[in-house]
Design an enzyme around this catalytic site. Structure first.
Site, PDB file in Angstrom:
ATOM      1  NE  ARG A 175      -4.054  -1.961   1.956  1.00 17.20           N
ATOM      2  CZ  ARG A 175      -5.073  -2.109   2.775  1.00 17.20           C
ATOM      3  NH1 ARG A 175      -5.171  -1.324   3.830  1.00 17.20           N
ATOM      4  NH2 ARG A 175      -5.979  -3.010   2.556  1.00 17.20           N
ATOM      5  CG  ASP A 230     -13.943   6.313   6.935  1.00 13.77           C
ATOM      6  OD1 ASP A 230     -14.570   5.245   6.962  1.00 13.77           O
ATOM      7  OD2 ASP A 230     -12.685   6.354   6.886  1.00 13.77           O
TER       8      ASP A 230
HETATM    9  C1  SAM Z   1     -13.906  -2.058   6.669  1.00 16.03           C
HETATM   10  S1  SAM Z   1     -14.547  -0.438   6.626  1.00 16.03           S
HETATM   11  C2  SAM Z   1     -16.158  -0.716   7.272  1.00 16.03           C
HETATM   12  C3  SAM Z   1     -17.211   0.086   6.530  1.00 16.03           C
HETATM   13  C4  SAM Z   1     -18.646  -0.123   7.045  1.00 16.03           C
HETATM   14  N1  SAM Z   1     -18.786   0.281   8.409  1.00 16.03           N
HETATM   15  C5  SAM Z   1     -19.051  -1.559   6.869  1.00 16.03           C
HETATM   16  O1  SAM Z   1     -19.113  -2.314   7.834  1.00 16.03           O
HETATM   17  O2  SAM Z   1     -19.322  -1.959   5.723  1.00 16.03           O
HETATM   18  C6  SAM Z   1     -13.694   0.319   7.999  1.00 16.03           C
HETATM   19  C7  SAM Z   1     -13.648   1.854   7.902  1.00 16.03           C
HETATM   20  O3  SAM Z   1     -13.169   2.361   9.154  1.00 16.03           O
HETATM   21  C8  SAM Z   1     -12.382   3.495   8.876  1.00 16.03           C
HETATM   22  N2  SAM Z   1     -11.460   3.763  10.003  1.00 16.03           N
HETATM   23  C9  SAM Z   1     -10.386   3.053  10.403  1.00 16.03           C
HETATM   24  N3  SAM Z   1      -9.777   3.633  11.436  1.00 16.03           N
HETATM   25  C10 SAM Z   1     -10.500   4.749  11.717  1.00 16.03           C
HETATM   26  C11 SAM Z   1     -10.376   5.798  12.684  1.00 16.03           C
HETATM   27  N4  SAM Z   1      -9.383   5.823  13.577  1.00 16.03           N
HETATM   28  N5  SAM Z   1     -11.283   6.790  12.670  1.00 16.03           N
HETATM   29  C12 SAM Z   1     -12.301   6.797  11.770  1.00 16.03           C
HETATM   30  N6  SAM Z   1     -12.469   5.845  10.825  1.00 16.03           N
HETATM   31  C13 SAM Z   1     -11.572   4.842  10.801  1.00 16.03           C
HETATM   32  C14 SAM Z   1     -11.640   3.140   7.600  1.00 16.03           C
HETATM   33  O4  SAM Z   1     -11.189   4.272   6.902  1.00 16.03           O
HETATM   34  C15 SAM Z   1     -12.687   2.336   6.829  1.00 16.03           C
HETATM   35  O5  SAM Z   1     -13.360   3.117   5.878  1.00 16.03           O
END
Ligand code: SAM
Length: 288
Positions: free
Chosen positions: A51, A159
């Site tokens: 990445r 996000d």
């Molecule tokens: C796997 S996705 C899940 C999306 C959705 N909630 C679902 O279940 O389909 C995880 C998301 O969490 C966000 N994320 C990770 N760490 C984070 C943080 N510290 N603060 C806010 N968002 C975060 C990532 O950018 C990503 O878009």
């Protein structure tokens, strides 16, 4: 004669476009943990290389050591790119559909049927990625509460990753992304348009009007006042260690009143994380 381990490291680095040593991995994983809460295990070494090599290339650098210099000295610009590159954004419309069924059966239809109930509903999609989760919530709401104007409903979708948020705000999805949606939902909530030989599905303004997308890092203080009737924090904390989860859910619990709901992802739980919630269904928790 080169010892085996050293020889292996030399071979791996030779196959790689950029030198990526142990010190690089350790420094990057410490930084990522501090910035995002994401805990990168040893198994994530290749993922991190893959990445971030894109960033090293885009910045026309020669090594990860140079990349670490940029991160330390460019006034924070590259930090945002690092966060965007390292997050896992997998999502889908109506992913884990039982939550939307729960919402329909236990929240929306009962409030629609009871004129004495509050007409205000505040929902937070925490870690909303490219927006499918928030738009699925909005579709469920419009299906259950046809006379939308009689209700005061807002969905906040947040996000950390600015790239996914931009796509979420755009609300435009290629055919592959809407494939799992019921044709009736596609017909009711999307318009289609051809763009560079590809069919795109644009969410209707009626859906978008229910949602506010905002950038928010869950490691930072949570700026919303609450109370929040329903929080979806699904497939986000799976990447955090227990201590980080404890800290987050202690703050999340402050935003909810007894009876409010918290939905987690299929492999997440509050076991040894929070005692502020009772498990009342499949990854459905009620604030105590
Ligand atoms: C796997 S996705 C899940 C999306 C959705 N909630 C679902 O279940 O389909 C995880 C998301 O969490 C966000 N994320 C990770 N760490 C984070 C943080 N510290 N603060 C806010 N968002 C975060 C990532 O950018 C990503 O878009």
């Amino acid at each position: 004669m080169i010892p085996n381990l050293l020889r292996d490291a030399v071979t791996v680095n030779r196959l790689r476009e950029f030198a990526f040593g142990n010190a690089d991995f350790e420094a990057l994983r410490t930084l990522v943990k501090q910035l995002t809460g994401i805990n990168l295990s040893d198994q994530k070494r290749e993922l991190v290389y893959g990445r971030l090599a894109r960033r090293v290339r885009a910045l026309q650098l020669k090594s990860f050591a140079e990349y670490r210099d940029v991160l330390a000295n460019d006034g924070g610009k590259e930090i945002a790119e690092l966060c965007n590159a390292i997050t896992t954004n997998l999502t889908a419309f109506f992913r884990e559909p039982h939550h939307f069924e729960y919402l329909r059966e236990h929240v929306l239809l009962p409030i629609a049927a009871d004129p004495a109930r509050s007409r205000r509903l505040r929902i937070w999609s925490a870690g909303c990625s490219t927006g499918e989760e928030a738009y699925s919530l909005a579709m469920t709401i419009l299906e259950c509460l046809p006379d939308r104007r009689r209700w005061d409903i807002r969905i906040l979708a947040t996000d950390l990753d600015s790239d996914v948020l931009e796509r979420a705000r755009r609300g435009s999805y290629v055919a592959d992304r809407v494939r799992g949606l019921h044709p009736e939902r596609i017909a009711r909530f999307f318009t289609q348009r051809q763009e560079r030989k590809e069919l795109h599905y644009q969410v209707l303004p009626e859906l978008a009007a229910l949602i506010t997308f905002k950038q928010l890092n869950l490691m930072h203080p949570l700026p919303m006042k609450g109370p929040l009737d329903i929080i979806l924090c699904r497939n986000v904390v799976i990447y955090f260690d227990k201590e980080t989860q404890r800290n987050l859910f202690a703050r999340v619990a402050q935003l909810q009143r007894p009876g409010d709901l918290l939905f987690l992802g299929h492999s997440e739980s509050l076991f040894k994380v929070s005692e502020d919630y009772a498990l009342i269904g499949r990854t459905v928790h009620r604030r105590i």
